[in-house]
Design an enzyme around this catalytic site. Structure first.
Site, short mmCIF file in Angstrom:
data_model
loop_
_atom_site.label_atom_id
_atom_site.label_comp_id
_atom_site.label_asym_id
_atom_site.label_seq_id
_atom_site.Cartn_x
_atom_site.Cartn_y
_atom_site.Cartn_z
N ILE A 1 0.81 -1.22 0.00
CA ILE A 1 0.00 0.00 0.00
C ILE A 1 0.84 1.27 0.00
CG2 ILE A 1 -0.19 0.12 2.52
CD1 ILE A 1 -2.92 1.02 -0.08
N TYR A 2 2.09 1.22 0.45
CA TYR A 2 2.91 2.43 0.52
C TYR A 2 3.14 2.99 -0.88
CZ TYR A 2 4.11 0.87 5.29
OH TYR A 2 4.08 0.45 6.60
N GLY A 3 2.71 4.22 -1.06
CA GLY A 3 2.83 4.82 -2.39
C GLY A 3 2.00 4.10 -3.42
N PHE A 4 1.01 3.33 -2.97
CA PHE A 4 0.20 2.50 -3.88
C PHE A 4 1.09 1.71 -4.83
CE2 PHE A 4 -2.78 6.00 -2.71
CZ PHE A 4 -3.70 5.22 -2.02
#
Length: 322
Positions: free
Chosen positions: A60-63
């Site tokens: 999910i980080y930075g998609f």
């Protein structure tokens, strides 16, 4: 740098973890303070030079863009064999049935997507980012076991849940002979100590290592109270986690840091490292001194009186981040 085993597992990690949530493509809308490849490059190089070999990210980080940047950094500044690589699954990546949660569908789809972005065949640690109330724990644990048996992950861990939820998942693995969790990535700092009540006792009993996230309370413990940063003013999550009632804690850190002649971050991290269940606090480095302060904290031993002064202002609060 010091190195330790993650809990009672055989996985050897650095005592400081490089947290990679702050590296990503801002155009994807994840946050406004992310560093792109060029801006993050000096920090990855510094981590390698300091011996910070444990790098933690999430799908999910930075998609997804954090994983892409981390993968490129490993190839550019180190090697896959020298880095202990961790990522996570749970939060929505798309609206399809495999886009979120920890169902078998989601785990199987998202591990492959993470490996593709990271440019590797396996991760050392694959973590469920949150407890999924919509999926039976047996389904999640069997799917994670299959990921390990397929060689796509070496170990598995969990993050940010109630102790009973973690116990239920671990028990399901034990009942069926599936792979057990070796780590819990939980929020732990002088400003959030609720896991001392039940979670840390459970982790000690189970031989599970703690990987505290936000050990500096999202920077609140690294600078005098009231100091504003870009993240302070733009991170809605941070504003929900901490308020002015926490100022006495930051003030205590500031006093001891001044008496010791060291930065506040070193004092706050040294306190986290005192907990015998803590394997490696996660440091989200965006400036060079973030990593040097973290590594220096390994050599700072607080006295019992100093620890008591730091702990004294704490008040009961509801855990957050679940």
């Amino acid at each position: 740098m010091e190195y330790t085993r993650l809990g009672t597992s055989g996985l050897k990690i650095s005592r400081i973890t490089l947290g990679c949530m702050s590296y990503g493509d801002t155009s994807r809308g994840f946050n406004e303070w992310s560093l792109d490849d060029a801006a993050a490059a000096p920090l990855f190089r510094q981590a390698v030079e300091l011996g910070v070999t444990f790098w933690d990210t999430a799908n999910i980080y930075g998609f997804g863009s954090s994983e892409e940047i981390v993968g490129r950094a490993i190839r550019e500044y180190s090697s896959r064999e020298q880095v202990v690589l961790a990522t996570k699954v749970f939060f929505p990546m798309h609206d399809g049935p495999g886009g979120s949660g920890t169902s078998r569908t989601a785990i199987m789809e998202q591990i492959d997507a993470s490996l593709a972005r990271l440019g590797t065949d396996y991760v050392d640690l694959y973590q469920v980012h949150r407890f999924d109330p919509e999926t039976p724990v047996e389904e999640t644990m069997e799917a994670l076991h299959d990921v390990v048996k397929a060689g796509k992950a070496r170990y598995i861990g969990a993050s940010s849940m109630w102790a009973w939820q973690f116990a239920a998942m671990q028990h399901a693995a034990d009942l069926h002979g599936w792979t057990r969790f070796v780590s819990m990535q939980n929020q732990y700092s002088l400003m959030m100590r609720e896991d001392e009540r039940e979670m840390f006792g459970l982790l000690a009993d189970q031989g599970v290592g703690s990987l505290p996230w936000s050990p500096l309370a999202k920077g609140r413990l690294a600078r005098p109270w009231g100091t504003e940063t870009t993240r302070n003013s733009t991170d809605a999550t941070q504003r929900r986690l901490f308020d002015d009632a926490d100022q006495p804690i930051a003030d205590a850190v500031e006093r001891i840091a001044a008496a010791r002649g060291v930065p506040m971050a070193q004092v706050a991290l040294a306190w986290v490292l005192r907990n015998p269940v803590v394997s490696s606090p996660i440091v989200g480095a965006t400036k060079a001194h973030h990593l040097t302060d973290a590594v220096a904290a390994l050599d700072l031993t607080l006295t019992d009186d100093e620890a008591a002064a730091l702990e004294g202002p704490y008040t009961l609060r509801m855990p957050t981040g679940f």
